[in-house]
Scaffold this active site. Structure first.
Site, mmCIF file in Angstrom:
data_model
loop_
_atom_site.group_PDB
_atom_site.id
_atom_site.type_symbol
_atom_site.label_atom_id
_atom_site.label_comp_id
_atom_site.label_asym_id
_atom_site.label_seq_id
_atom_site.Cartn_x
_atom_site.Cartn_y
_atom_site.Cartn_z
ATOM 1 N N HIS A 238 0.039 -3.092 7.052
ATOM 2 C CA HIS A 238 -1.231 -2.834 7.594
ATOM 3 C C HIS A 238 -2.618 -3.142 6.916
ATOM 4 O O HIS A 238 -3.344 -3.027 7.656
ATOM 5 C CB HIS A 238 -1.231 -1.284 7.932
ATOM 6 C CG HIS A 238 -1.418 -0.668 6.492
ATOM 7 N ND1 HIS A 238 -0.201 -0.305 6.017
ATOM 8 C CD2 HIS A 238 -2.307 -0.252 5.938
ATOM 9 C CE1 HIS A 238 -0.803 0.188 4.645
ATOM 10 N NE2 HIS A 238 -1.969 0.395 4.773
ATOM 11 N N SER B 257 0.606 3.955 1.707
ATOM 12 C CA SER B 257 0.736 4.316 3.069
ATOM 13 C C SER B 257 2.206 3.711 3.713
ATOM 14 O O SER B 257 2.878 4.541 4.351
ATOM 15 C CB SER B 257 -0.448 3.805 4.157
ATOM 16 O OG SER B 257 -1.520 4.417 3.556
ATOM 17 N N CYS C 254 -7.689 -2.539 3.934
ATOM 18 C CA CYS C 254 -7.244 -1.221 3.830
ATOM 19 C C CYS C 254 -7.751 -0.556 2.406
ATOM 20 O O CYS C 254 -8.593 0.354 2.684
ATOM 21 C CB CYS C 254 -5.688 -1.210 3.759
ATOM 22 S SG CYS C 254 -5.430 0.609 3.556
ATOM 23 N N CYS D 150 0.695 -1.284 -0.016
ATOM 24 C CA CYS D 150 0.040 -0.004 -0.136
ATOM 25 C C CYS D 150 0.701 1.273 -0.122
ATOM 26 O O CYS D 150 1.829 1.483 0.501
ATOM 27 C CB CYS D 150 -1.072 -0.175 1.152
ATOM 28 S SG CYS D 150 -1.883 1.422 1.392
ATOM 29 N N HIS E 76 4.884 5.955 2.342
ATOM 30 C CA HIS E 76 4.864 7.078 2.857
ATOM 31 C C HIS E 76 5.787 7.132 4.125
ATOM 32 O O HIS E 76 6.670 8.155 4.239
ATOM 33 C CB HIS E 76 3.488 7.561 3.280
ATOM 34 C CG HIS E 76 2.899 8.204 2.323
ATOM 35 N ND1 HIS E 76 3.193 9.407 1.554
ATOM 36 C CD2 HIS E 76 1.521 7.722 1.735
ATOM 37 C CE1 HIS E 76 2.168 9.436 0.475
ATOM 38 N NE2 HIS E 76 0.978 8.908 0.816
HETATM 39 ZN ZN LIG Z 1 -3.136 0.806 3.373
#
Ligand SMILES: [Zn+2]
Ligand SMILES: [Zn+2]
Length: 365
Positions: A59, A40, A165, A38, A43
């Site tokens: 996650h 995220s 997610c 993902c 990041h």
């Molecule tokens: Zn995610």
């Protein structure tokens, strides 16, 4: 126990052998079966979100409960579960009012250690943090029991993982947060893992016009396959003008920024019709600010709002999304365009950044 650890920003993940402690009170140990790749995670890897390292990332995942700590009653060993990356204390003002994404019950501990302030994984005796207290790029995860949700056992683990997610965030943004109504028009900016789920959420809600925007033609082709009625390549077209042309000059009822940045947020706000709703879904870098034309907000009674995690209530919505998938009302098969072995995790990030996959999922043997 092998886990993918970020030890330094802008370095690849390292798969390391970590020591794992058994679950303490109100914690569970889960064998991870599948974990999605993902933005995220990226990041954190690229420093957009400066968080303390070393950290096990990941996650968006699903697995099987293998051990309960004392006091756990909601799940038992053998249960299939989806990880939730938000806590759910069950009794703060937000949990009590059904907005569990905003739970403040554990705000006294950082989001990368257990609720007692310690970690369950160590490297050479030194603590290693877990992203969102789960850190699912890991063969086994020990985490708070309230961060796993039991689901039906016939749901494939790859599907279960992404419900945790990208599906929750994208579909939830449409049906739980913006509550798009049948016949309405929708713009989706960004057709990655989350954006494609906004598209299929809009289709599920009965939106009549679903306009997908991206900079890559292959992602626009994905968007068409998931229900977009029109596509715009933002690299060559004036997005706001094109959206107005497709909607009788007014703009869309709801516009979703699935990227998360100044330019796309402003585009979403400019593209909504008077009375319309611009929704921020993708999470920007912590430093980003955007200059909003305030008079247009007033004169046109526009709304701008953020939705975190699709504003879902995991205990209710994960099993519901699982049912919708098994009923073929969501298309998760085509969303998972690539699977990887755990050892190829950095290749998964490389292909996501290149934009060549809809969603990549790591499958654990
Ligand atoms: Zn995610
Ligand atoms: Zn709470």
């Amino acid at each position: 126990m092998r886990a993918a650890v970020l030890t330094e920003v802008n370095k690849p993940l390292q798969i390391l052998d970590l020591e794992q402690e058994p679950p303490k009170a109100n914690e569970v140990r889960v064998e991870v079966k599948a974990a999605g790749v993902c933005m995220s995670d990226l990041h954190i890897m690229n420093g957009d979100w400066p968080l303390p390292l070393p950290m096990v990332l990941g996650h968006e995942a699903a697995g099987i409960v293998v051990e309960n700590g004392p006091g756990v009653s909601a799940v038992k060993p053998g249960d299939h579960v989806i990880f939730s990356f938000r806590p759910h204390c069950g009794h703060c003002r937000y949990c009590s009012s059904g907005r569990t994404v905003l739970c403040i019950g554990h705000n006294d501990t950082p989001r990368w250690v257990m609720y007692d302030g310690t970690t369950r994984v160590k490297l050479n005796g030194e603590p290693v943090n877990q992203m969102a207290r789960i850190g699912t790029f890991s063969e086994f995860v020990v985490c708070p029991a309230e961060q796993v949700v039991r689901i039906r056992k016939d749901l494939p683990f790859t599907h279960a993982a992404i419900i945790g997610c990208s599906v929750a965030t994208g579909v939830g943004a449409v049906i739980r947060h913006a509550r798009v109504a049948a016949g309405e028009s929708v713009l989706v900016i960004g057709c990655g893992g989350v954006g494609l789920n906004v598209v299929q959420g809009a289709k599920l809600a009965g939106a009549r016009t679903i306009i997908a925007c991206d900079l890559l033609d292959n992602k626009l082709a994905y968007a068409k396959a998931f229900g977009a009625t029109h596509t715009i390549n933002g690299k060559t077209a004036d997005v706001v003008k094109e959206v107005q042309a497709l909607t009788g000059g007014l703009g869309v009822d709801a516009a979703f920024d699935a990227i998360g940045g100044e330019a796309t947020a402003l585009q979403a706000l400019d593209a909504v019709a008077p009375g319309g709703h611009a929704v921020l879904v993708g999470i920007p870098a912590f430093s980003v600010r955007a200059p909003i034309a305030l008079s247009a907000m007033v004169y046109a009674e526009k709304t701008i709002s953020g939705t975190y995690y699709g504003s879902v209530r995991p205990d209710i919505d994960f099993p519901m999304l699982a049912d919708l998938d098994m009923d073929k009302k969501l298309n998760l098969d085509d969303l998972i365009s690539r699977t990887y072995k755990f050892d190829d995790i950095n290749e998964g990030f490389r292909l996501m950044v290149a934009g060549s996959v809809a969603r990549g999922v790591i499958v654990f043997d």
